[in-house]
Design an enzyme around this catalytic site. Structure first.
Site, PDB file in Angstrom:
ATOM      1  N   ASP A  39       0.825  -1.206   0.000  1.00 38.37           N
ATOM      2  CA  ASP A  39       0.000   0.000   0.000  1.00 38.37           C
ATOM      3  C   ASP A  39       0.863   1.262   0.000  1.00 38.37           C
ATOM      4  OD1 ASP A  39      -2.292   1.508   0.003  1.00 38.37           O
ATOM      5  OD2 ASP A  39      -3.066   0.743   1.898  1.00 38.37           O
ATOM      6  N   ASP A  72     -10.457   3.543  -1.282  1.00 34.78           N
ATOM      7  CA  ASP A  72     -11.066   2.586  -0.364  1.00 34.78           C
ATOM      8  C   ASP A  72     -12.584   2.617  -0.470  1.00 34.78           C
ATOM      9  OD1 ASP A  72      -8.555   2.022   0.514  1.00 34.78           O
ATOM     10  OD2 ASP A  72      -8.898   2.590   2.598  1.00 34.78           O
TER      11      ASP A  72
END
Length: 589
Positions: free
Chosen positions: A242, A302
């Protein structure tokens, strides 16, 4: 040198759309300025210096024209994938991720409890992915939080493997928080701004995070040692990488002759060299430089338990924001990697969610139609068992992505169309999306979907479990509710009995139905439908029985069964599918 300019001039005849793209991601990020009929492509060189006589070669440039802009996107992604030797897995993985229920507050006990819940429900999930929250600080990956993970991350990976699952681990490998031991020990390892101060990559729950300088030899060696421990010693089999953009931020680096894209790619190359063929899932990444090194890629922000973001930002966490990217970047799937649409959340509103039923179904529908990874973000010890049917209905992934037919017509595409082709037939599954906040009447012209005008098609509304009849030129949803995706099956109609649909999967036969075999005897017809699907699930098979045909007999796994009359000319049989089932039906006139 700051940039390389490439000019293209001329007329584009008989074409409304032109695509100009750099077809590699090895060098610096490129942008394109368009002023039809001329184009100027700029390849940024990030200040790389050249000695007299030296040359810096730009990226290859692809210029193509076509009446169909979707075909241009496909062509671009195909070229890029081929040149960059894209890693496309044979099938997308499935699994569970700890982030979207616990948001970093989970413990090793929570991870194990969810693994037990998955096994109890016989869900065909493969990976147990431990997300952010196990580490003491960003950068200090080998010192897990002793209060939440007292047995250590290596021990937890062993427990996951013993349970029959693949242990997965989240990590932000190209960053170090200001309070980390890594930054305290090696302040010279981070990218510096123009004033010589450590560059701020982002704020992580209020803490400053710096970007590591991936051109620094010591950082490169640290990466090798880190992933050797995570992969070889601890035994994790999937890594979610990430905040990768941190490695490509502009700033002062140890090696000024390496561009930002080259630095990012070098960091990924080191990780790939260490972990071998294990699955690397990119996230928060510039896309081009990652092609050929990652197996999967998060293609949007997200997802979240709220439909819209709390502030007007297209990159903010929200279900709608995530799905916008699932649809618009569907063309990347199976060309550059396996797309990761992010987690599905099927829990109820009294269990840490603000999504209403239609919003949850839209999330499930578009993830299911995208064909990529399927990761659950729910808490299995607390979820209502009845909600798990939505997760089961997108497992396993179909593998192929639907097509957003109106991508270049609507800011939020409303037609997400999946052509399903099997040995026993072909049909369309169409996600008709109402992004608006009001109920409306929606009509879809079948010709817009590529179907032949005037021909008869069966129409079935999947979520409402409603047969809409035989339609010819258009299909109408009289009350298309806010944020609802009407998941429609459209299949050519016949005057003979037909296998119509299956409710065990959103593709309605594309995954779970393995064979449909017809025989003709004494003027009648007989069909044998074979289904295979991991786990245990209730569903229904529907058959079209036009006049003057009728069902003579029906069997499930060799035993006589009755049928349900769904609508005029349509019958169904409901049953629990456990791994495998055989449905047989005889028709007579």
């Amino acid at each position: 040198m700051s940039e390389i300019r490439l000019g293209v001039e001329g007329e584009v005849a008989n074409a409304r759309r032109t695509i100009t793209r750099v077809v590699e991601g090895l060098k610096p990020p490129a942008s394109v300025r368009e002023n039809v009929p001329s184009l100027e492509a700029i390849c940024h060189a990030d200040g790389v210096t050249l000695a007299p006589g030296e040359r810096l070669i730009s990226e290859p440039l692809l210029v193509a024209a076509d009446e169909d802009p979707l075909a241009l996107l496909d062509r671009y992604a195909t070229h890029l994938g081929e040149r960059m030797e894209a890693r496309v897995p044979p099938r997308p993985p499935t699994g569970w991720c700890s982030w979207y229920y616990f948001y970093g507050e989970n413990s090793e006990a929570d991870v194990l409890a969810n693994m037990v819940g998955i096994a109890r429900e016989r869900l065909p999930l493969e990976v147990i992915l431990i997300d952010d929250g196990y580490e003491t600080a960003i950068g200090d990956w080998l010192t897990p939080d002793p209060a939440k993970f007292p047995q250590g991350m290596g021990w937890l990976a062993e427990q996951i493997r013993a349970g029959g699952y693949v242990p997965g681990l989240w990590i932000a490998p190209f960053a170090a928080s200001a309070g980390s031991q890594l930054f305290a020990d090696h302040p010279d390892w981070v990218i510096r701004d123009e004033d010589g101060q450590p560059l701020v990559a982002w704020h992580h729950f209020g803490e400053v995070v710096h970007a590591l300088d991936l051109t620094h030899p010591a950082v490169q060696e640290w990466l090798r040692t880190l992933f050797h421990t995570l992969s070889d010693e601890w035994g994790y089999g999937l890594f979610k990488l990430d905040f990768l953009y941190a490695g490509a931020l502009a700033g002062q680096r140890h090696d000024p002759q390496m561009t930002r894209a080259q630095a990012l790619r070098r960091g990924l190359e080191i990780i790939r060299e260490v972990v071998g063929e294990k699955f690397l899932l990119g996230c928060g990444a510039p896309l081009g430089p990652c092609v050929g090194l990652v197996d999967g890629m998060r293609i949007g922000p997200d997802v979240a338990i709220n439909w819209r973001p709390f502030w007007p930002d297209l990159s903010a966490s929200a279900a709608e924001n995530g799905l916008r990217n699932v649809v618009s970047r569907a063309f990347l799937h199976n060309r550059l990697w396996a797309n990761d649409p992010d987690c599905v959340l099927v829990r109820t509103r009294d269990d840490e969610s603000d999504l209403v039923l239609n919003e949850m179904r839209t999330l499930v529908s578009l993830v299911g139609l995208s064909g990529g990874l399927v990761l659950s973000g729910d808490n299995f010890p607390s979820i209502r068992p009845g909600r798990l049917k939505y997760l089961r209905q997108i497992l396993p992934p179909y593998g192929q992505a639907a097509i957003p037919l109106d991508l270049f017509e609507n800011e939020l595409p409303e037609l997400f169309v999946l052509p399903v082709q099997r040995e026993f037939g072909a049909w369309l599954v169409v996600g008709v999306i109402n992004w608006g906040d009001r109920t409306r009447k929606t009509t879809v012209d079948l010709a817009r979907l590529g179907l032949e005008p005037g021909q008869p098609y069966h129409a079935y509304h999947y979520w409402r479990r409603r047969y809409l009849g035989v339609v010819r030129d258009r299909v109408t949803i009289p009350r298309h509710q806010p944020h609802e995706t009407a998941l429609l099956l459209l299949k050519p109609a016949s005057e003979e009995p037909q296998f119509l649909t299956s409710t065990f999967h959103v593709t309605q036969g594309g995954v779970e139905v393995k064979a449909v075999d017809w025989t003709v005897d004494d003027g009648g017809r007989r069909v044998v439908v074979t289904l295979e699907k991991a786990g245990r699930q209730f569903g229904e098979l529907l058959f079209a029985v036009p006049e003057p045909w009728r069902v003579a007999q029906a069997w499930l796994n060799g035993r006589r069964r009755g049928v349900n009359h769904i609508a005029p000319g349509v019958v169904g049989m409901g049953f629990h599918l456990e791994e495998r089932a055989v449905v047989e039906m005889a028709f007579e006139r």
